[in-house]
Design an enzyme around this catalytic site. Structure first.
Site, short mmCIF file in Angstrom:
data_model
loop_
_atom_site.label_atom_id
_atom_site.label_comp_id
_atom_site.label_asym_id
_atom_site.label_seq_id
_atom_site.Cartn_x
_atom_site.Cartn_y
_atom_site.Cartn_z
N GLU A 1 0.93 -1.32 -0.14
CA GLU A 1 -0.09 0.23 -0.08
C GLU A 1 0.89 1.20 0.04
O GLU A 1 2.07 1.21 0.04
CB GLU A 1 -0.91 -0.01 1.14
CG GLU A 1 -2.00 -1.14 1.16
CD GLU A 1 -2.73 -1.28 1.88
OE1 GLU A 1 -2.89 -0.65 3.14
OE2 GLU A 1 -4.09 -2.12 2.00
N CYS B 1 -1.53 -4.60 -5.71
CA CYS B 1 -2.13 -5.66 -5.31
C CYS B 1 -1.05 -6.85 -5.35
O CYS B 1 -0.22 -6.95 -6.19
CB CYS B 1 -3.42 -6.13 -6.24
SG CYS B 1 -4.75 -5.07 -5.96
N GLU C 1 -1.41 -10.00 -6.55
CA GLU C 1 -1.50 -10.67 -7.76
C GLU C 1 -0.57 -9.96 -8.75
O GLU C 1 0.34 -10.42 -9.43
CB GLU C 1 -2.65 -10.66 -8.44
CG GLU C 1 -3.83 -11.50 -7.62
CD GLU C 1 -4.84 -10.55 -6.66
OE1 GLU C 1 -4.09 -9.67 -6.02
OE2 GLU C 1 -5.78 -10.66 -6.33
#
Ligand code: THU
Length: 142
Positions: A50, A59, A61
């Site tokens: 973040e 993210c 992924e």
């Protein structure tokens, strides 16, 4: 469980769960871990990262995909995703739309498998085409 080997799936679940330890999530406290299986059999891991400005957040992924692609790897068979508040897994953490689109860039939606897991015992496997129906990808620009 389609054609994926159970041992392989369990290995990916373990790696994805372990990866949540590295999630940098001071804002949401929502840990996500990913394990991306390349065609060669090598697994690339990722966590969410973040940012105080929020939008630069990456993210789990996409972290895994970008690690692999940045090393010249562009063919993939499957990804396992796990996630939960404070790293506690109670339900499936389904990939966001942006991550589905990144999968669409590098993977065949008919064959690429998305493993959503809570534990070694509780998981489900979806082909990318089910998570991103009628997706727009490289073939559309060919
Ligand atoms: N997140 C992921 O890592 N993957 C997803 O597909 C959904 C959301 C992260 C982003 C952010 O750090 C946190 O989960 C809450 O949205």
């Amino acid at each position: 469980m389609q054609s994926m080997d159970k041992k392989r799936v369990e290995e990916m679940i373990d790696l994805a769960i372990r990866q949540m330890e590295f999630s940098y999530v001071p804002y949401s406290h929502f840990h996500v871990g990913a394990a991306l299986l390349s065609r060669s059999g090598k697994i690339y891991t990722g966590c969410n990262i973040e940012n105080a400005a929020y939008t630069p957040t990456n993210c789990a992924e996409r972290t895994a995909f970008f690690k692999a692609v940045s090393e010249g790897v562009k063919e993939f068979d499957a990804i396992c995703v796990v996630g939960g508040k404070e790293g506690i897994l109670t339900e499936y953490a389904s990939p966001c739309g942006v991550c589905r689109q990144v999968m669409m860039e590098f993977c065949d939606p008919d064959t690429f498998q998305v493993i959503l897991a809570v534990s070694r015992e509780k998981y489900e496997i979806f082909p990318l085409k089910e998570l991103l129906p009628m997706g727009f990808g490289p073939a559309n620009l060919a």
